[in-house]
Enzyme design. Structure first.
Site, PDB file in Angstrom:
ATOM      1  N   THR A   7      36.679-113.755  10.839  1.00 29.78           N
ATOM      2  CA  THR A   7      35.645-114.748  11.092  1.00 29.78           C
ATOM      3  C   THR A   7      36.561-115.987  11.785  1.00 29.78           C
ATOM      4  O   THR A   7      37.653-116.156  11.720  1.00 29.78           O
ATOM      5  CB  THR A   7      34.694-115.041  10.170  1.00 29.78           C
ATOM      6  OG1 THR A   7      33.676-115.683  10.690  1.00 29.78           O
ATOM      7  CG2 THR A   7      35.252-115.567   8.790  1.00 29.78           C
ATOM      8  N   LYS A  45      39.060-115.361  15.249  1.00 33.87           N
ATOM      9  CA  LYS A  45      38.751-114.072  16.053  1.00 33.87           C
ATOM     10  C   LYS A  45      39.546-113.914  17.373  1.00 33.87           C
ATOM     11  O   LYS A  45      39.590-112.840  17.864  1.00 33.87           O
ATOM     12  CB  LYS A  45      37.201-114.425  16.649  1.00 33.87           C
ATOM     13  CG  LYS A  45      36.156-114.285  15.324  1.00 33.87           C
ATOM     14  CD  LYS A  45      34.956-114.243  15.808  1.00 33.87           C
ATOM     15  CE  LYS A  45      33.811-113.966  14.602  1.00 33.87           C
ATOM     16  NZ  LYS A  45      32.548-114.039  15.137  1.00 33.87           N
ATOM     17  N   ASN A  66      36.198-109.156  15.856  1.00 33.37           N
ATOM     18  CA  ASN A  66      35.751-109.663  14.628  1.00 33.37           C
ATOM     19  C   ASN A  66      36.069-108.326  13.580  1.00 33.37           C
ATOM     20  O   ASN A  66      35.687-108.548  12.412  1.00 33.37           O
ATOM     21  CB  ASN A  66      34.245-109.826  14.467  1.00 33.37           C
ATOM     22  CG  ASN A  66      33.426-108.684  14.748  1.00 33.37           C
ATOM     23  OD1 ASN A  66      33.786-107.513  15.443  1.00 33.37           O
ATOM     24  ND2 ASN A  66      32.276-108.642  14.169  1.00 33.37           N
ATOM     25  N   ALA A 115      27.968-122.063  24.541  1.00 30.95           N
ATOM     26  CA  ALA A 115      29.119-121.252  25.277  1.00 30.95           C
ATOM     27  C   ALA A 115      30.380-121.416  24.475  1.00 30.95           C
ATOM     28  O   ALA A 115      31.669-121.400  24.770  1.00 30.95           O
ATOM     29  CB  ALA A 115      29.510-121.953  26.770  1.00 30.95           C
TER      30      ALA A 115
HETATM   31  P1  NDP Z   1      31.496-122.121  18.327  1.00 30.45           P
HETATM   32  O1  NDP Z   1      32.035-123.573  17.387  1.00 30.45           O
HETATM   33  O2  NDP Z   1      32.649-121.421  19.020  1.00 30.45           O
HETATM   34  O3  NDP Z   1      30.473-122.747  19.287  1.00 30.45           O
HETATM   35  C1  NDP Z   1      29.660-123.552  18.967  1.00 30.45           C
HETATM   36  C2  NDP Z   1      28.623-124.048  19.922  1.00 30.45           C
HETATM   37  O4  NDP Z   1      27.383-124.924  19.694  1.00 30.45           O
HETATM   38  C3  NDP Z   1      29.108-124.719  21.305  1.00 30.45           C
HETATM   39  O5  NDP Z   1      28.377-124.152  22.787  1.00 30.45           O
HETATM   40  C4  NDP Z   1      29.018-125.983  21.108  1.00 30.45           C
HETATM   41  O6  NDP Z   1      28.842-126.968  22.404  1.00 30.45           O
HETATM   42  C5  NDP Z   1      27.557-126.210  20.640  1.00 30.45           C
HETATM   43  N1  NDP Z   1      27.132-127.257  19.824  1.00 30.45           N
HETATM   44  C6  NDP Z   1      27.823-127.682  18.638  1.00 30.45           C
HETATM   45  N2  NDP Z   1      27.358-128.683  18.443  1.00 30.45           N
HETATM   46  C7  NDP Z   1      26.412-129.132  19.445  1.00 30.45           C
HETATM   47  C8  NDP Z   1      25.555-130.235  19.469  1.00 30.45           C
HETATM   48  N3  NDP Z   1      25.287-131.221  18.646  1.00 30.45           N
HETATM   49  N4  NDP Z   1      24.758-130.230  20.733  1.00 30.45           N
HETATM   50  C9  NDP Z   1      24.925-129.422  21.387  1.00 30.45           C
HETATM   51  N5  NDP Z   1      25.404-128.181  21.331  1.00 30.45           N
HETATM   52  C10 NDP Z   1      26.454-128.107  20.384  1.00 30.45           C
HETATM   53  O7  NDP Z   1      30.729-121.367  17.482  1.00 30.45           O
HETATM   54  P2  NDP Z   1      30.267-119.644  17.413  1.00 30.45           P
HETATM   55  O8  NDP Z   1      30.081-119.186  18.977  1.00 30.45           O
HETATM   56  O9  NDP Z   1      31.231-118.868  16.660  1.00 30.45           O
HETATM   57  O10 NDP Z   1      28.833-119.594  16.511  1.00 30.45           O
HETATM   58  C11 NDP Z   1      27.679-120.144  17.121  1.00 30.45           C
HETATM   59  C12 NDP Z   1      26.526-119.912  16.178  1.00 30.45           C
HETATM   60  O11 NDP Z   1      26.293-118.431  16.055  1.00 30.45           O
HETATM   61  C13 NDP Z   1      27.084-120.570  14.801  1.00 30.45           C
HETATM   62  O12 NDP Z   1      25.552-120.917  14.061  1.00 30.45           O
HETATM   63  C14 NDP Z   1      27.141-119.189  13.707  1.00 30.45           C
HETATM   64  O13 NDP Z   1      26.794-119.309  12.749  1.00 30.45           O
HETATM   65  C15 NDP Z   1      26.186-118.250  14.807  1.00 30.45           C
HETATM   66  N6  NDP Z   1      26.632-116.752  14.634  1.00 30.45           N
HETATM   67  C16 NDP Z   1      26.041-115.777  14.037  1.00 30.45           C
HETATM   68  C17 NDP Z   1      26.421-114.414  13.994  1.00 30.45           C
HETATM   69  C18 NDP Z   1      25.451-113.389  13.578  1.00 30.45           C
HETATM   70  O14 NDP Z   1      25.953-112.314  12.985  1.00 30.45           O
HETATM   71  N7  NDP Z   1      24.158-113.742  13.164  1.00 30.45           N
HETATM   72  C19 NDP Z   1      27.691-114.040  14.455  1.00 30.45           C
HETATM   73  C20 NDP Z   1      28.497-115.110  15.098  1.00 30.45           C
HETATM   74  C21 NDP Z   1      27.915-116.286  15.085  1.00 30.45           C
HETATM   75  P3  NDP Z   1      30.160-127.616  23.120  1.00 30.45           P
HETATM   76  O15 NDP Z   1      30.817-126.205  23.715  1.00 30.45           O
HETATM   77  O16 NDP Z   1      29.763-128.469  23.901  1.00 30.45           O
HETATM   78  O17 NDP Z   1      31.106-127.767  21.888  1.00 30.45           O
END
Ligand code: NDP
Length: 300
Positions: free
Chosen positions: A68, A72, A93, A133
């Site tokens: 995780t 990853k 993963n 993204a």
């Molecule tokens: P990342 O840290 O790789 O990506 C985070 C994303 O959230 C980016 O697109 C980021 O935008 C955006 N973001 C963060 N803060 C803000 C904000 N204040 N306003 C707008 N956009 C924001 O995380 P992951 O992709 O790994 O995970 C994303 C979510 O998915 C998490 O909540 C995680 O818990 C969930 N998840 C659930 C899984 C499941 O099995 N159910 C599996 C994997 C993930 P920017 O690029 O601009 O920073």
């Protein structure tokens, strides 16, 4: 609890943090149901220790690992082999023990697909909006393209990251030809431009940002009710809390909404199947899901 003896196989999770993970519930419940002599343990791996963790686990005869945040992408360099789909997504993963090293897979994408199928959500021919993204959104974008969604709007706060994913997904082998008149293409957009999405149709929206994740449960990436009027189904990848603000906003405008716990369930089920060469029947998967819900204290 399984009796631990000289034949017990070990699987685990590496990441940082890992303290609040639900994965032990999935795998230890499955092992108990199957009567399999296997235990699953989370391992907190500190910064700079991922290579040692993977090599050490292999040396200790560990059967398989989940990976995780934040490892990853990094662990790919320490594997003997990476599955084609995981390579394309650029993240793994799940590590499966093979002769001479681990093979990496990405079960998040197929986990999401199985979860959507279980809820009766289809992707083929669907107009989709993806919010985010990051690593998860990337897997979602590949899934939508692979399952031939009609159009995919990819909205992110940082436009550059959305553009990069769009380029990769749109550039997939054979995709240009298959897409033909531009249908099925990923269109990157800044998050604040959501009003530009045509409002003459309804969309499936997949919430893949970390906005709204516990403890910041009062937040959603978009607050505007007009946006939610365009959504017939909202799928939030977040499962903590099980009712996110995004879900409430979707439901507030008459749409159906789901949290990400079933995605977590199925990514785990697929990993377990890969490690043990077994197939988990649907009714057993749903029994594990009930245990997860009880553990989280939720009903829905
Ligand atoms: P990342 O840290 O790789 O990506 C985070 C994303 O959230 C980016 O697109 C980021 O935008 C955006 N973001 C963060 N803060 C803000 C904000 N204040 N306003 C707008 N956009 C924001 O995380 P992951 O992709 O790994 O995970 C994303 C979510 O998915 C998490 O909540 C995680 O818990 C969930 N998840 C659930 C899984 C499941 O099995 N159910 C599996 C994997 C993930 P920017 O690029 O601009 O920073």
């Amino acid at each position: 609890m399984q009796k631990i003896d000289g034949h017990t196989r070990l699987c685990g999770l590496i990441g940082n943090p890992v303290e609040h993970t639900m994965s032990p519930v999935i795998h230890n419940t499955l092992a108990a149901m199957e009567g399999r002599n296997l235990v699953y343990v989370p391992f907190h791996v500190g910064t700079g220790q991922a290579r040692k963790a993977v090599e050490g686990a292999y040396a200790l005869n560990v059967l398989g690992l989940n990976v995780t945040v934040p490892y990853k992408e990094e662990v790919i360099a320490y594997l003997k082999e990476t599955d084609a789909m995981a390579k394309q997504i650029g993240a793994v993963n799940t590590l499966v023990r093979t002769q001479g090293g681990y093979k990496g897979y990405n079960t998040d994408m197929m986990g999401l697909y199985r979860a959507m199928c279980a809820e009766g959500i289809k992707l083929e021919g669907e107009e989709v909006i993806i919010l985010g993204a990051g690593g998860a959104a990337r897997a979602v974008a590949f899934l939508c393209a692979w399952k031939k969604a009609a159009r995919i709007y990819l909205l992110n706060r940082t436009l550059e990251k959305a553009k990069r994913i769009a380029e990769e997904v749109n550039g997939m082998a054979g995709r240009g030809a298959a897409a033909g008149n531009g249908a099925g293409k990923v269109e990157p957009m800044p998050l604040e431009d959501y009003r530009e999405i045509p409002s003459d149709r309804k969309y499936l929206a997949i919430q893949a940002t970390s906005v709204g994740l516990y403890p910041k449960t009062k937040e959603a990436p978009i607050e505007d009710k007009e946006f939610y009027q365009k959504i017939h189904t909202g799928f939030d990848l977040i499962y903590r809390p099980s009712q996110t603000r995004f879900m409430s906003l979707v439901r507030g405008q008459g749409g159906r909404a789901f949290h990400g716990l079933k995605m977590l369930l199925y990514q785990g089920i697929i990993a377990y199947e890969l490690w043990n060469g077994t197939e988990i029947p649907q009714e057993d998967a749903l029994e594990v899901y009930e245990t997860m819900k009880t553990e989280m204290g939720i009903e829905e």
